[in-house]
Design a protein around this motif. Structure first.
Motif, PDB file in Angstrom:
ATOM      1  N   ASP A   1       0.896  -1.155   0.000  1.00 44.35           N
ATOM      2  CA  ASP A   1       0.000   0.000   0.000  1.00 44.35           C
ATOM      3  C   ASP A   1       0.935   1.204   0.000  1.00 44.35           C
ATOM      4  O   ASP A   1       1.629   1.477   0.984  1.00 44.35           O
TER       5      ASP A   1
ATOM      6  N   HIS B   1       0.412   2.049  -5.574  1.00 41.91           N
ATOM      7  CA  HIS B   1       0.412   0.753  -4.893  1.00 41.91           C
ATOM      8  C   HIS B   1       0.955  -0.349  -5.786  1.00 41.91           C
ATOM      9  O   HIS B   1       1.091  -0.162  -6.983  1.00 41.91           O
TER      10      HIS B   1
ATOM     11  N   PRO C   1     -15.694   5.810   1.469  1.00 42.86           N
ATOM     12  CA  PRO C   1     -14.603   6.002   2.441  1.00 42.86           C
ATOM     13  C   PRO C   1     -13.557   4.888   2.383  1.00 42.86           C
ATOM     14  O   PRO C   1     -12.402   5.112   2.729  1.00 42.86           O
ATOM     15  N   PHE C   2     -13.953   3.678   1.935  1.00 47.72           N
ATOM     16  CA  PHE C   2     -13.010   2.565   1.904  1.00 47.72           C
ATOM     17  C   PHE C   2     -12.102   2.602   0.668  1.00 47.72           C
ATOM     18  O   PHE C   2     -11.155   1.849   0.569  1.00 47.72           O
TER      19      PHE C   2
ATOM     20  N   ARG D   1     -10.852   5.638  -0.407  1.00 51.85           N
ATOM     21  CA  ARG D   1     -10.238   6.961  -0.458  1.00 51.85           C
ATOM     22  C   ARG D   1      -8.741   6.901  -0.749  1.00 51.85           C
ATOM     23  O   ARG D   1      -8.181   7.830  -1.313  1.00 51.85           O
ATOM     24  N   ARG D   2      -8.086   5.795  -0.403  1.00 54.44           N
ATOM     25  CA  ARG D   2      -6.655   5.654  -0.691  1.00 54.44           C
ATOM     26  C   ARG D   2      -6.402   4.865  -1.968  1.00 54.44           C
ATOM     27  O   ARG D   2      -5.266   4.710  -2.384  1.00 54.44           O
ATOM     28  N   TYR D   3      -7.459   4.286  -2.554  1.00 53.99           N
ATOM     29  CA  TYR D   3      -7.255   3.303  -3.623  1.00 53.99           C
ATOM     30  C   TYR D   3      -8.003   3.615  -4.920  1.00 53.99           C
ATOM     31  O   TYR D   3      -8.069   2.763  -5.802  1.00 53.99           O
TER      32      TYR D   3
END
Lengths: 244, 244
Positions: free
Chosen positions: A13, A58, A124-125, A127-129
């Motif tokens: 990640d 990633h 929200p799950f 937000r990084r991906y």
């Protein structure tokens, strides 16, 4: 003990790192893996990645090669390395290889995947991906544009800096939709600097109706990057597979 | 302006919060949503959740109710709230409801889902969203045990504290496997304290061969919690749906 050669397959990640490559003032994935190897070997161990990934990008299966003087079998090496790596970087496989294997020079091709979150409200799950683009996308137009990009061509217009050999072959460029999640998969024999994210930026522009597939084709033919091409943000990009 | 009543459907990544419920010394999801509503209303607004979720537990669709004196239509409220909420909490829907609607008292049932990462090496992308159990699990035995738990019974043996009315009805308890990811879905008319995570802890113990389905059945019949039942960690749990 003799020197042995290993191929490491690594998932990470990238959110918390300044990219793959060693840097003096930022934690990097290469740095973390080398630190973990160094603990095991009792000396500095250099690894060679299949290529760099930028800050925030990633990897599902980045590949690195290294030499090591050790008696441990590959599975024990993997266990020992993972025990000292942080939770956001894990070694999926350790394989003993021939001395000639080099993660970068032996690579025949790569696949990247990019996730676009098309929900009206950002998940929200993801937000990084994923890249959140709440405006409706014309996936049909994007697929048409994707077909025009496939094959062997000069991709200078879709790279962030000019290179001496800008010709690459895209063997696969697909767009799949599952609910609000759009996944763009791009496989090629190699990628220019920021080429994957530039392709995504251009395809999303096509999806939003700001660029027609024909205009994108012309743009690529011009071999010149213009302000029309945006680089999609790092967080949606995954190095998915390296082919040898 | 008159007082209106709203149902909020909320998704959140619980990793960074001390749970749903307001607390003096920790950031909580309720606290963040109330702060966002307070900015909009210019006064303190209280919300009522369908129930608490513990620290680290996530929600795909938590529901809360509140009253608000506002002229804004629901979609504008949603947009304004999301603009002031952090990226790990988002309001998926705002619906105007009857004054009698109460997120907790009107709820008819809930579904939780729990993710178990069964890979030999933990998936870095699931580190916040799954419980890593690298030992092989006998999914057949787990499914057999799951069938024995379904229906209406006293679940005291699978709760973390004793309650006056410990009888609940589990209407659905399924285990699905996709690659290394096991998903346990549990729907019931209500859940005792830590009941979902205790069920998961017990099922994983069955999967690991440390508890037979028959022993689990006896355990539940005894109505007493014992050290045999572990509470699975919070990070794998998602409040999936609240039924009204």
């Amino acid at each position: 003990m003799r020197t042995r050669y290993f191929k490491l397959t690594i998932a990470y990640d990238g959110t918390g790192y300044g990219g793959w490559q060693l840097q003096p003032n930022a934690a990097t994935v290469q740095g973390m893996v080398e630190k973990s190897l160094g603990k095991l070997a009792g000396r500095v161990v250099r690894i060679h990645g299949s290529g760099r990934t930028d800050a925030g990008v990633h990897a599902r299966a980045q590949v690195a090669s290294c030499s090591l003087t050790t008696r441990h079998p590959p599975f024990a090496l993997r266990r020992a390395l993972n025990a000292s790596l942080p939770e956001d970087i894990h070694i999926l496989r350790v394989q003993e290889v021939d001395a000639k294997f080099h993660a970068r020079f032996s690579a025949k091709g790569k696949e990247y995947r990019y996730q676009v979150d098309c929900g009206v409200v950002a998940d929200p799950f993801l937000r990084r991906y994923a890249w959140h683009r709440p405006r409706p996308l014309d996936v049909g137009a994007m697929r048409k544009a994707a077909r025009l990009l496939k094959g062997r061509r000069d991709f200078s217009a879709l790279a962030a800096k000019s290179e001496r050999s800008p010709v690459r072959t895209i063997s696969k460029l697909t767009i799949t939709r599952q609910g609000d999640l759009l996944t763009i998969a791009i496989a090629a024999d190699g990628f220019l600097y920021k080429m994957a994210r530039s392709i995504v930026g251009a395809l999303v522009k096509v999806g939003e109706g700001k660029l027609t597939p024909a205009q994108l084709k012309e743009l690529v033919a011009s071999k010149k990057r213009t302000a029309l091409v945006e680089t999609a943000p790092a967080r949606g990009l995954f190095l998915w597979r390296v082919r040898y």
